[in-house]
Design a protein around this motif. Structure first.
Motif, mmCIF file in Angstrom:
data_model
loop_
_atom_site.group_PDB
_atom_site.id
_atom_site.type_symbol
_atom_site.label_atom_id
_atom_site.label_comp_id
_atom_site.label_asym_id
_atom_site.label_seq_id
_atom_site.Cartn_x
_atom_site.Cartn_y
_atom_site.Cartn_z
ATOM 1 N N MET A 1 0.833 -1.193 0.000
ATOM 2 C CA MET A 1 0.000 0.000 0.000
ATOM 3 C C MET A 1 0.867 1.241 0.000
ATOM 4 N N ALA A 2 0.278 2.329 -0.449
ATOM 5 C CA ALA A 2 1.057 3.549 -0.585
ATOM 6 C C ALA A 2 1.423 4.111 0.776
ATOM 7 N N PRO A 3 2.569 4.744 0.899
ATOM 8 C CA PRO A 3 2.970 5.349 2.158
ATOM 9 C C PRO A 3 2.169 6.608 2.439
ATOM 10 N N TYR A 4 2.263 7.096 3.653
ATOM 11 C CA TYR A 4 1.603 8.340 4.023
ATOM 12 C C TYR A 4 2.551 9.478 3.651
ATOM 13 N N PHE A 279 -5.943 1.995 -3.389
ATOM 14 C CA PHE A 279 -5.810 0.602 -2.980
ATOM 15 C C PHE A 279 -6.357 -0.293 -4.084
ATOM 16 N N LYS A 280 -5.589 -1.302 -4.421
ATOM 17 C CA LYS A 280 -6.013 -2.324 -5.369
ATOM 18 C C LYS A 280 -5.460 -3.645 -4.874
ATOM 19 N N LYS A 283 -2.887 -9.686 -6.820
ATOM 20 C CA LYS A 283 -3.313 -10.991 -7.308
ATOM 21 C C LYS A 283 -3.137 -12.020 -6.192
ATOM 22 N N GLY A 284 -4.159 -12.803 -5.963
ATOM 23 C CA GLY A 284 -4.110 -13.813 -4.916
ATOM 24 C C GLY A 284 -4.758 -13.382 -3.625
ATOM 25 N N THR A 285 -5.041 -12.068 -3.451
ATOM 26 C CA THR A 285 -5.702 -11.591 -2.241
ATOM 27 C C THR A 285 -7.152 -12.067 -2.217
ATOM 28 N N GLU A 286 -7.570 -12.604 -1.095
ATOM 29 C CA GLU A 286 -8.955 -13.040 -0.937
ATOM 30 C C GLU A 286 -9.832 -11.820 -0.657
ATOM 31 N N VAL A 287 -10.776 -11.523 -1.550
ATOM 32 C CA VAL A 287 -11.618 -10.334 -1.429
ATOM 33 C C VAL A 287 -13.051 -10.733 -1.099
ATOM 34 N N THR A 288 -13.607 -10.124 -0.060
ATOM 35 C CA THR A 288 -15.009 -10.325 0.307
ATOM 36 C C THR A 288 -15.775 -9.040 0.028
ATOM 37 N N GLU A 289 -16.853 -9.126 -0.742
ATOM 38 C CA GLU A 289 -17.709 -7.985 -1.030
ATOM 39 C C GLU A 289 -18.796 -7.886 0.039
#
Length: 403
Positions: A1-4, A279-280, A283-289
């Motif tokens: 994720m991007a830094p602050y 945020f995106k 690949k491989g991340t388990e995503v719950t809607e």
């Protein structure tokens, strides 16, 4: 994720129009912790007493309300000590009940909330107006983040590489939809809640000055005028230039360490870089809607929906101000908690565990059990009526007698 990151450390991008401070933390109903407790560090403490122009309590409150802070980023340390008993064996005692529902995600914010109830946590926060906020809870080896960017709200748990996603609907933005059961975390949110409830039952004074996160601040002290409250005092350190609350400390009437101590250790009032809120899932991340979950497993349920889901009814408030007590009827199976006989189909180990936590009491209401923390006490009567509030045991019994 991007830094602050910050595009302008001098505060460029501030809104020209004066308006109330935005609630810059991500809606905390969707915020949880993926971090283990860390040691309490001296950074939470104030340092130095700057020489600032005198202000009255009214002037300082007006300064908070008139603040136009809409962009910031920084680090917050929050320490909570409710005096809760160790619950390491509770899960096994209850036979593993209480986990996430079918289809739930380990990144689902609702699954993370309870971890804020104790210990010390490090948070990174960033905000750019009402439509973009980010809050991350940090651990040595993992991070749990909630990102609100326009119509999208993401929660990501790096430890399990899982994500939770909600989008805007006809009821408003994703952030607004999650607001129903939010829990205040940042100094600003905590301060708003206290001031909103202050009323005529409260003494508010200016208690000197302090330096927090390298910035000069006034100390606003808020104390109950009523006896019977477990709250001793609330102290808010308010940035002298921007009017933004930088630190919030709640001390109990019984003395000892603070129950809640939340404050910036570093803060920048510049506009965070836009990439901070990107945020995106990889690949491989388990995503719950969120929309794919059963209705009762979605965060942000309204009060009436919550009551329907939990079988609660007759919720009302007894008393006023700092000694207000919530009274509600628990589900039938919970009535046995008062006598220590357990409720419903609870296993014997769970019944014994619950019984060990409370103190048996009697009054005009009959018999019951008081479950106590350093701030909030709960009385459950034999008939399954619960009385809860930031009040003493005697005040709970008095409220139950009146009810």
């Amino acid at each position: 994720m991007a830094p602050y990151e910050s595009e302008d450390s001098q505060g460029a991008g501030q809104s020209a129009a004066r308006r109330k401070v935005v609630r810059y933390a991500v809606p905390v109903a969707v915020v949880g912790v993926a971090a283990a407790a860390i040691g309490l560090v001296p950074a939470l403490a104030d340092s130095g007493d700057p020489d600032l122009p005198k202000v009255t309590a009214r002037e300082l409150i007006e300064k908070i309300a008139a603040s136009d802070t809409e962009q910031l980023s920084g680090t917050v340390k929050i320490h909570t000590d409710l005096g809760l008993p160790a619950l390491s064996g509770a899960a096994s005692a209850f036979g593993g009940v209480g986990g996430g529902g079918k289809g739930s995600s380990s990144a689902d914010p609702k699954e993370k909330l309870t971890e804020l109830a104790s210990g010390t946590h490090t948070l990174r926060v960033a905000a750019d107006g009402e439509d973009r906020q980010k809050l991350s809870m940090l651990d040595d080896a993992s991070e749990y983040s909630v990102i609100h960017n326009g119509d999208d709200l993401w929660a990501y748990d790096s430890a399990s590489d899982s994500a939770y996603h909600a989008t805007a609907d006809r009821h408003g933005s994703a952030a607004q939809r999650e607001r129903g059961s939010r829990t205040p975390v940042t100094p600003k949110e905590l301060t708003d809640q206290i001031l909103d409830a202050a009323g005529d039952h409260t003494s508010i004074t200016v208690d000197g000055t302090a330096q927090v996160a390298g910035r000069d601040a006034y100390r606003l002290q808020i104390k109950p005028r009523q006896s019977g409250s477990t709250v001793g005092a609330v102290t808010v350190s308010v940035d002298a230039r921007t009017g933004t609350p930088l630190k919030f400390t709640l001390t109990p009437a019984g003395g000892g360490a603070a129950v809640v101590d939340a404050g910036f250790t570093a803060v920048d009032f510049g506009r965070p870089a836009a990439s901070t809120f990107d945020f995106k899932p990889a690949k491989g991340t388990e995503v719950t809607e969120a929309d794919d979950l059963p209705a009762r497993d979605r965060p942000g349920k309204g009060h009436e929906e919550f009551k329907d889901a939990q079988g609660l009814d007759g919720l009302k408030v007894v008393g006023a101000g700092w000694t207000s007590v919530a009274e509600l009827k628990l589900p039938k199976e919970a009535a046995g908690l008062a006598s220590g006989s357990g409720g419903g189909d609870l296993p014997g180990a769970a019944q014994k565990f619950l019984s060990s936590l409370g103190d048996q009491v009697k009054g005009d209401f009959g018999t019951g059990t008081v479950y106590s923390t350093r701030l909030v006490n709960v009385l459950i009567t034999q008939d399954g009526t619960a009385y809860a509030g930031a009040v003493t045991k005697d005040a709970l019994i008095k409220a139950a007698d009146a009810g």
